[in-house]
Design an enzyme around this catalytic site. Structure first.
Site, PDB file in Angstrom:
ATOM      1  N   TRP A   1      94.549  46.368 133.840  1.00 18.41           N
ATOM      2  CA  TRP A   1      95.434  46.794 132.751  1.00 18.41           C
ATOM      3  C   TRP A   1      96.354  45.673 132.267  1.00 18.41           C
ATOM      4  CZ3 TRP A   1     100.250  45.783 134.400  1.00 18.41           C
ATOM      5  CH2 TRP A   1     100.520  45.857 135.777  1.00 18.41           C
TER       6      TRP A   1
ATOM      7  N   SER B   1      92.871  44.362 142.381  1.00 19.22           N
ATOM      8  CA  SER B   1      93.490  44.112 143.688  1.00 19.22           C
ATOM      9  C   SER B   1      92.436  43.736 144.739  1.00 19.22           C
ATOM     10  CB  SER B   1      94.239  45.352 144.157  1.00 19.22           C
ATOM     11  OG  SER B   1      93.310  46.352 144.519  1.00 19.22           O
TER      12      SER B   1
ATOM     13  N   GLU C   1      87.837  38.491 141.028  1.00 19.33           N
ATOM     14  CA  GLU C   1      89.116  37.824 140.733  1.00 19.33           C
ATOM     15  C   GLU C   1      90.186  38.793 141.227  1.00 19.33           C
ATOM     16  OE1 GLU C   1      92.417  37.347 139.328  1.00 19.33           O
ATOM     17  OE2 GLU C   1      91.735  37.211 137.235  1.00 19.33           O
ATOM     18  N   LEU C   2      90.723  38.479 142.410  1.00 21.17           N
ATOM     19  CA  LEU C   2      91.566  39.446 143.113  1.00 21.17           C
ATOM     20  C   LEU C   2      93.038  39.022 143.070  1.00 21.17           C
ATOM     21  CD1 LEU C   2      89.016  40.025 146.006  1.00 21.17           C
ATOM     22  CD2 LEU C   2      89.215  41.238 143.835  1.00 21.17           C
TER      23      LEU C   2
ATOM     24  N   CYS D   1      98.267  37.824 137.548  1.00 20.98           N
ATOM     25  CA  CYS D   1      97.761  37.400 138.871  1.00 20.98           C
ATOM     26  C   CYS D   1      98.181  35.976 139.215  1.00 20.98           C
ATOM     27  CB  CYS D   1      96.244  37.490 138.916  1.00 20.98           C
ATOM     28  SG  CYS D   1      95.654  39.135 138.614  1.00 20.98           S
TER      29      CYS D   1
ATOM     30  N   GLU E   1     102.052  39.672 146.846  1.00 19.90           N
ATOM     31  CA  GLU E   1     102.316  39.641 145.413  1.00 19.90           C
ATOM     32  C   GLU E   1     103.336  40.722 145.032  1.00 19.90           C
ATOM     33  OE1 GLU E   1      98.689  40.654 143.325  1.00 19.90           O
ATOM     34  OE2 GLU E   1      99.019  38.991 141.955  1.00 19.90           O
TER      35      GLU E   1
HETATM   36  C1  SIN Z   1      95.263  37.483 135.358  1.00 25.25           C
HETATM   37  O1  SIN Z   1      96.395  37.891 135.541  1.00 25.25           O
HETATM   38  O2  SIN Z   1      94.328  37.849 136.069  1.00 25.25           O
HETATM   39  C2  SIN Z   1      94.919  36.582 134.214  1.00 25.25           C
HETATM   40  C3  SIN Z   1      95.886  35.537 134.012  1.00 25.25           C
HETATM   41  C4  SIN Z   1      95.388  34.450 133.091  1.00 25.25           C
HETATM   42  O3  SIN Z   1      94.233  34.435 132.664  1.00 25.25           O
HETATM   43  O4  SIN Z   1      96.185  33.572 132.804  1.00 25.25           O
END
Ligand code: SIN
Length: 481
Positions: free
Chosen positions: A148, A226, A247-248, A281, A381
């Site tokens: 999201w 996550s 991609e966690l 992330c 995180e």
């Molecule tokens: C992410 O939060 O997974 C993507 C961040 C980004 O592409 O800069």
């Protein structure tokens, strides 16, 4: 705006008989009520994707790329409207949402430029008399599950290289933010991507995920989310031996070296930390600052953070929007309380800011000093606008603390360039910004190590995730002219 699912080029209802609401996190208002898709719709999406696969894969790369370029142009032309949808369902400020739409369009353009990834290679296999050829082929139907926090860019980041490679796609956006994915699906259809090549469903996430992972026609899963959910999906993917990209979670360290330009580091920290209210992330989660400048850095960061306007993303002055939901607020509060209880000093922020007639979801940009690795915010995180600062005596300490985490997605090093680059090379993570607060780019490899996952997105690395290599060993038949 469509309020149905895209399957085989048509807009369809759900199959569970129920609906779910999409809410604006800044007001709690219901912005859409969507039919809940479940196992049947998930399977119908795979039916469509697998029927569309042979014709799509057989198209020349340039034709597929042309569709992606057209979609990118349409996306750029509709940037404002799409950004409004992103802001409405995920809460980020409109200017950031527009940046996300541009980022999504870049992924379409980047994928359209990777024809080299599909070139076959004649190579020397050390087999006399054998002509050896490596042929890249699309892996097949790809399931992509997106988060999201970047509802349109993460879908583009997965769907674009998959389609460019000749794969077809079944996509499930987060139930919090499906409208951006629906808009993306519509745009791709209008750009000429044929029926069935991209399908979008959401609703009963566990049922959809289970249906896809049990289906032998699905050959690839790409997930952003996550670590906990990633593990569950990988276990499920094991049954049909589905190839995965994951991609966690992240837990980025932001290192400021002795001799760093403090105002520049503060500006970098501000941009990297408070983007999307810290719900990214790759947001820095731990600030490791050389003792000689830690006081100045912390004070300047706090002053600048206090100046950031907190409010709904639709207000052009807003720099920090709401957190996505109440659970997110609870987690951030808990991290701050834990840090304070363990000896951190609150420099600015510390709790939500109450805004009239709005839900209690607007967390103030927060700076904590005197932090240490035992604190929760140094262990996992936070996913919120909290910057915990720890003073360190030498860069080796910063590297040791940064790497003492099971996660390894991103990192940042600010300081004299040669030394900063040397330190960056020692960080155990997939992406490092050296005096650069926004390293992500559609033409660069993005992804992590350890609990942050595996696989890379962007550029030719991204398209490689959707290709498999067939080896042809060709020996001439005796007597063949
Ligand atoms: C992410 O939060 O997974 C993507 C961040 C980004 O592409 O800069």
């Amino acid at each position: 705006m469509r309020d149905r699912w895209l399957i085989n080029g048509a807009w369809c209802d759900g199959d569970t008989g129920s609906t779910f609401d999409v809410r604006d996190p800044a007001s709690d208002a219901i912005v859409a009520t969507l039919p809940c898709a479940g196992e049947k719709q998930a399977t119908a999406a795979v039916d469509a994707a697998s029927r569309a696969l042979p014709a799509w894969a057989a198209l020349p790369f340039d034709t597929r790329a042309e569709h992606l370029r057209r979609a990118a142009d349409a996306m750029t032309a509709a940037q404002r409207e799409l950004a409004a949808v992103v802001t409405q369902e995920c809460g980020k400020p409109l200017a950031e949402a527009e940046g996300e739409v541009r980022y999504a369009a870049d992924y379409l353009r980047s994928a359209a430029e990777q024809s080299q990834a599909l070139q076959q290679e004649v190579f020397d296999a050390r087999r006399p008399g054998v002509r050896a050829i490596a042929v890249p082929e699309p892996v097949g139907v790809c399931a992509v599950i997106t988060p999201w926090n970047f509802p349109i860019a993460m879908l583009a980041r997965k769907a674009a290289p998959a389609l460019a490679a000749g794969c077809t796609v079944v996509a499930k956006p987060a139930e919090e933010t499906p409208l951006s994915a629906i808009a993306f699906g519509e745009l791709m259809l209008q750009a000429g991507v044929p029926a069935g090549a991209l399908n979008v469903v959401a609703g009963d996430a566990p049922a959809i995920g289970a249906a896809w992972l049990a289906d032998p026609r699905v050959r690839k899963l790409s997930f952003t989310g996550s670590t906990e959910v990633g593990r569950m999906l990988m276990r499920g993917a094991a049954e049909q031996v589905i190839r995965c990209s994951m991609e966690l979670g992240g837990h980025a360290a932001f290192i400021v070296l002795e001799g760093a330009d403090v105002p520049a580091a503060v500006q970098g920290a501000l941009a990297a930390k408070f983007r999307n209210a810290g719900q990214t992330c790759i947001c820095p989660n731990r600030f490791l600052v050389h003792r000689s400048i830690a006081g100045a850095f912390t004070a300047q960061l706090a002053l600048a953070a206090a100046d950031l306007m907190v409010g709904p993303g639709t207000d052009p002055a807003t720099r920090v929007g709401p957190l996505i939901n109440d659970e997110a607020v609870r987690k951030v509060r808990n991290h701050v309380a834990d840090a304070l209880q363990r000896g951190a000093r609150l420099v600015v922020g510390g709790d939500t800011r109450r805004l009239p007639n709005r839900p209690d979801r607007f967390f103030e940009p927060t700076v904590l000093a005197d932090c240490h690795p035992e604190m929760l915010c140094f262990q996992e995180e936070t996913f919120g606008p909290v910057a915990p600062v720890m003073a360190v005596s030498q860069s080796a300490d910063a590297v040791r603390i940064a790497n003492a985490s099971p996660w390894g997605l991103a990192g940042y090093v600010f300081g004299p360039t040669a030394e900063a680059e040397r330190v960056a090379r020692q960080l155990a993570c997939g992406v490092v910004g050296v005096n650069e607060p926004a390293p992500s780019n559609a033409y660069a490899p993005f992804g992590g190590v350890k609990w942050s996952g595996f696989g890379r997105e962007g550029g030719h690395w991204g398209i490689g995730e959707y290709l498999t290599t067939k080896y042809l060993a060709v020996r001439e038949q005796a007597g063949t002219p």
